[in-house]
Motif scaffolding. Structure first.
Motif, PDB file in Angstrom:
ATOM      1  N   ASP A  59       0.942  -1.181  -0.034  1.00 46.21           N
ATOM      2  CA  ASP A  59      -0.106  -0.009  -0.064  1.00 46.21           C
ATOM      3  C   ASP A  59       0.998   1.221   0.001  1.00 46.21           C
ATOM      4  N   VAL A  60       2.000   1.458   0.845  1.00 42.01           N
ATOM      5  CA  VAL A  60       2.722   2.425   0.943  1.00 42.01           C
ATOM      6  C   VAL A  60       3.632   2.566  -0.549  1.00 42.01           C
ATOM      7  N   SER A  61       4.081   1.546  -0.881  1.00 40.35           N
ATOM      8  CA  SER A  61       4.730   1.584  -2.211  1.00 40.35           C
ATOM      9  C   SER A  61       3.862   1.996  -3.345  1.00 40.35           C
ATOM     10  N   LEU A  62       2.654   1.630  -3.366  1.00 44.27           N
ATOM     11  CA  LEU A  62       1.413   2.181  -4.311  1.00 44.27           C
ATOM     12  C   LEU A  62       1.353   3.615  -4.242  1.00 44.27           C
ATOM     13  N   CYS A  63       1.251   4.244  -2.854  1.00 48.49           N
ATOM     14  CA  CYS A  63       1.025   5.533  -2.764  1.00 48.49           C
ATOM     15  C   CYS A  63       2.146   6.515  -3.238  1.00 48.49           C
ATOM     16  N   GLU A  64       3.229   5.887  -2.901  1.00 42.93           N
ATOM     17  CA  GLU A  64       4.588   6.672  -3.240  1.00 42.93           C
ATOM     18  C   GLU A  64       4.722   6.682  -4.761  1.00 42.93           C
ATOM     19  N   ALA A  65       4.361   5.646  -5.588  1.00 41.82           N
ATOM     20  CA  ALA A  65       4.355   5.706  -6.991  1.00 41.82           C
ATOM     21  C   ALA A  65       3.287   6.618  -7.386  1.00 41.82           C
ATOM     22  N   TRP A  66       2.189   6.417  -6.993  1.00 37.91           N
ATOM     23  CA  TRP A  66       1.285   7.394  -7.382  1.00 37.91           C
ATOM     24  C   TRP A  66       1.486   8.971  -7.219  1.00 37.91           C
ATOM     25  N   LEU A  67       2.229   9.169  -6.013  1.00 36.08           N
ATOM     26  CA  LEU A  67       2.658  10.527  -5.762  1.00 36.08           C
ATOM     27  C   LEU A  67       3.854  11.069  -6.665  1.00 36.08           C
ATOM     28  N   ARG A  68       4.550  10.127  -7.026  1.00 29.73           N
ATOM     29  CA  ARG A  68       5.746  10.531  -7.806  1.00 29.73           C
ATOM     30  C   ARG A  68       5.275  10.710  -9.185  1.00 29.73           C
ATOM     31  N   VAL A  69       4.375   9.826  -9.547  1.00 32.38           N
ATOM     32  CA  VAL A  69       3.958   9.985 -11.117  1.00 32.38           C
ATOM     33  C   VAL A  69       2.895  11.124 -11.336  1.00 32.38           C
ATOM     34  N   CYS A  70       1.891  11.206 -10.457  1.00 34.41           N
ATOM     35  CA  CYS A  70       0.816  12.053 -10.754  1.00 34.41           C
ATOM     36  C   CYS A  70       1.311  13.491 -10.345  1.00 34.41           C
ATOM     37  N   HIS A  71       2.208  13.620  -9.502  1.00 38.78           N
ATOM     38  CA  HIS A  71       2.529  15.087  -9.288  1.00 38.78           C
ATOM     39  C   HIS A  71       3.975  15.420  -9.716  1.00 38.78           C
TER      40      HIS A  71
END
Length: 286
Positions: free
Chosen positions: A16-28
């Motif tokens: 879950d944490v890795s998914l949130c970090e990946a989402w944050l890095r790509v979308c922002h």
């Protein structure tokens, strides 16, 4: 729809944490985040995720579906924190504010009673979408849910496109009825909040009392053990004194042991466990 087994089973906190970090890095990403299409966005998120967790069986669709759930719960948690901050009163500590937030999160309905994705929240809480902004409108606990924040203000924040039929809004209530409802809701929440604080204080006091009782019991047991050992040692010394062979001793030494034996007898006869005192015997002998 693929089962959880086919997509990798239950999600771990690390995933879950890795998914949130990946989402944050790509979308922002300041270069391409706002111009990226939906398909390419999740392709890049999947690549970032696999860099953090190599050989992961999670597919792009699995990541998208999981983010949809996390996105919804973290948006609810953001609004619950905002409501708790509005009701924050001077003198209350952060623990009380957390209790309020959990109560409002559970009161929204349609999901979990408590928010548990705190590690994910620490990753995304500073991005624009999840920034906590205290709001003014009143929210009714266990009656009217908090403002629905799961709708996205950007195509990058929407994990999946889904139908959202527009429902007819209810007719607004009158001014007097709104004031009465507001007063009742405020009283109801304050009452429940104070009950929760009282319960927490009661638990803390009970635990402190148990700890003190345990310390007293331990001290009492140590005192009894110490007294037992003292008496046992005294009895051993008394037996040695009474069994002392004085036939080969000088007159002065014999007199000393005679007084010691009288002291032993005095303790035995009068149950006196105090310090040895043979002055009265010395006075008689003089």
């Amino acid at each position: 729809m693929a089962s959880s087994i086919e997509t990798g089973g239950a999600w771990s906190t690390m995933e879950d944490v890795s998914l949130c970090e990946a989402w944050l890095r790509v979308c922002h990403c300041p270069l391409s985040g706002n111009e990226m299409k939906f398909f390419h966005m999740w392709k890049k998120i999947h690549a970032e995720f696999c860099e953090k967790i190599p050989d992961s069986p999670r597919t792009e669709m699995a990541l998208s579906s999981r983010w949809k759930l996390l996105n919804k719960e973290m948006a609810k948690w953001r609004d619950a924190w905002a409501k708790a901050m509005n009701l924050y009163r001077s003198g209350e500590n952060r623990t009380n504010e957390l209790i309020q937030a959990q109560m409002w999160f559970g009161a929204t309905g349609g999901g979990k009673k408590r928010f548990t994705h705190h590690e994910c929240w620490e990753v995304v809480k500073y991005c624009k979408r999840f920034t906590i902004i205290p709001t003014g409108p009143d929210v009714v606990l266990n009656e009217t849910p908090l403002r629905d924040s799961t709708t996205s203000d950007s195509p990058l924040d929407s994990p999946m496109s889904e139908d959202s039929p527009i429902q007819k809004e209810p007719r607004p209530i009158g001014r007097k009825a709104a004031k009465a409802k507001k007063a009742g809701n405020s009283s109801n929440f304050n009452s429940k909040f104070l009950e929760e604080i009282a319960r927490q204080n009661s638990i803390r006091i009970e635990m402190e009392q148990k700890r003190q009782d345990m310390e007293v019991a331990i001290q009492a047991e140590q005192s009894r053990e110490k007294e037992y050992l003292r008496k046992k040692d005294q009895q051993k010394t008394d037996r040695e004194t009474m069994a002392m062979d004085t036939s080969h001793m000088s007159l002065e030494t014999k007199q000393y042991w005679k007084l010691e034996r009288r002291d032993v007898m005095r303790r035995r006869l009068f149950q006196d466990d105090g310090p040895s005192n043979t002055d009265w015997l010395n006075d008689q002998n003089h």
